[in-house]
Every structure is written in structure tokens, then in C-alpha cells.
Design an enzyme around this catalytic site. Sequence first.
Site: not given
Length: 368
Positions: A92-94, A132, A37, A220, A55, A49, A150
Site C-alpha cells: 500500500l505504501g506510506y 483532514y 460506507r 460554478c 491512494t 481514511e 482534501d
Amino acid sequence: MNKTHNLHKSLEKINKERFNKDLLSWYRSEQRDLPWRQNQDPYRIWVSEIMLQQTKVDTVIPYFKRFIESFPTVYDLAAAPEDKVLKAWEGLGYYSRARNLQSAVKEVVETYNGKVPDTPEQIANLKGVGPYTAGAILSIAYNKPEPAVDGNVMRVFSRILSIWDDIAKPSTRKIFEEAVRKLISEENPSHFNQALMELGAMVCTPKSPSCLLCPVQSHCQAFAEGVQDELPVKSKKKPPKPVPMAVGVLKTMENEVLIHKRPSTGLLANLWEFPNHETLSGGNAQDEQLQAFIEESYGVETEIEEHVKNFEHVFSHIKWKLAVYSGNVVKKASETEELRFVNIDQLEEFTFPVSHQKIIQLLKDGTI
DNA sequence: CACACGTGGGC
DNA sequence: TGCCCAAGTGT
């Protein structure tokens, strides 16, 4: 009474102007200081992203910092050898995320002169960029009023709008995209999408949402009905299937270890591993099956000495039941792009999945 | 659409 | 301990 009708009825109850004011002022004061950011560089947003898919933020932060240090621009990432990219992703995976990201970055360099595209059509065609991520980049980096739906957004809106569709079903995402298109702030689409996700992560959590601290509590519908703990509706996924597997840590006379590079598709694609083989029952003769497999597949003659230990490693969809064997390489084969004999100290130059890190640890602590 | 595709942390 | 979860995408 169809879903669209229900959604429109719920949307009618929302005062868009007041909802945006409450949501965005909360985000401006409460947003976390996260490394992606710092600016609106589309490349950095993109990398973040992809890393954040499935994650946690806390897991991603150190990876993101290292990754951007190693590959500060699309040109650096496009020019990098794939093994360096995978090494930066290790743990990190994937892992297909990393290979798809680099592939897409190469396309940006070659086709778009290095500029991340800013149209829905072009960006959504990039490898690894789905609905997304396309919306996230377009809104966060380019401030375009596109939905970025998401899991957070579905949870938050399922409660605010009292939507009872199963969010595990792919088709349900469209309902939430429609809701976002109706409510998104035209002045600040970037903050709108990020605020919904931030709210989902910090306040409107899966369990025990902090409704008393929620900036949009008054909007809400689930809170008004007292059903916030029953939303969202999410069907369970299948448990991972057990797969018996024999793994060999085979050493040469020179104390090198045999390692193998996995195929370029499927599970843990292009990562390195110790030779392993799915065994039929997980019962007897696993060592013999493994030894035969290694000789047939790699042309390496080995002798298994002992059964070191068993352990499990759970993936999303399967559960490896690993039986680790140690032994010796009797007759080496010539090294190739996918077959190497390396010293223990050299293992860190290669990218291994976490399941095999556990075996490397056995080597390092002298168990093997 | 259903399933493949990783990992670490929380309770 | 086992299950659920986390800013999804490709096939």
C-alpha cells in the site's frame, strides 16, 4: 484586495440552500457502493481514511476488506503484533500510516476505553490524524459540521469559487476550510463532505472535468468563466533524486537467504530487505563496497559472485538505481531481531517493500 | 515552510 | 517514456 476579501466575494454568489440541495441529491443517487460506507462505525471510517490518503479508491478496496477481516475492532488492532499489521499493509505504501494507526488505536483503547473520540481536540491529537482525517471522522462517523479538506475539495472549490491560490502550499488549505464552514449543510455534514470528494473523484476531475454532467454546474464560477481547465493552480514538486544502490542476494550452504529488518524510522521503517548499501557513484567496485558494508554492519562474511541485473525503483522523493548482486554467505552470524537467514518459502512471512518484491521474483523464477 | 514519506495507474 | 496524479501527515 486580500485573499479573504476575494473568498467572501465569491461566497456571496453562492446560494447555500440551493447548492446543498443540488449537491446532496446528486450524492444520494450517484454515490458509489464502497465497503467503508456499509455503516458509520468510527473505526472503519478511520481505517478507510488512513488508507485513502494519497491512494486511489480502487487500490484501497481489497486492502480495506482484508484489514477489517483481520482486525475487526480497535481491540483486535491494538492487540496485534506490528509485523502482522505491516503485512496487511504490504504494497500500500506510506507504511508509517500503518504504524501510526496502530499506535493511535492503542491510545484509544487505553485512554478512551475503546471509543474513538468525537471532539476535534482529542481526535486531532491521535497519531496519523491530521486536519483532514480529523474532519473526515468527525463528519462522516459523528455527523459533526467540520471541514474535511482534501485534494478533491480544494479542486472542486477552487473551481466553484474561482480560487487561484496555489493548492500545493500548506497555508492554502485554511482558505478552503473557511469556505466549507460557510457552506456546509448543518442537516447532513457527513454527506456534504463525502459528496464534495465524490464529485471531485467522479465529475470534477483534475483533467477534463465533466462539467456537462455536474450537479452544481449552475453554481460554478470557473465554468461560467470557461476557466475550469486552468484550476486548481498547483505548483510542481521536485523530481526524485537518483540514488545508486547495491543489493545482495546472499545464500548460505543450506540455501537460506540473508535478510535484514530496516530501522524503525525513515524510509520503509520496520520493513525487511535484502542487504543493500548506497554506493557513491554507482560506478565500479559496487560489489566490494556492498561486501564490506555487510561484514562491518552485520558481521556476515560474504563473497559476491555475479552482477545479476540493474533496475530502477521510484519513490516520491528518490529514485533507487539498484544493482542486484548474487553470492554466498561464507560465514554466518547469529540471528537477531533484525537479521535472519531464511528459506525462499519463508520470505512471504516477512513484509518487503515493492522494490524488493522484484528481487524475490528473481529468486522464485530461478534467475538467482 | 519545505521536505520526507510509496505505490500503481492513466495518458 | 516520463510525468502527474490519489480521500495527507510528521518533522
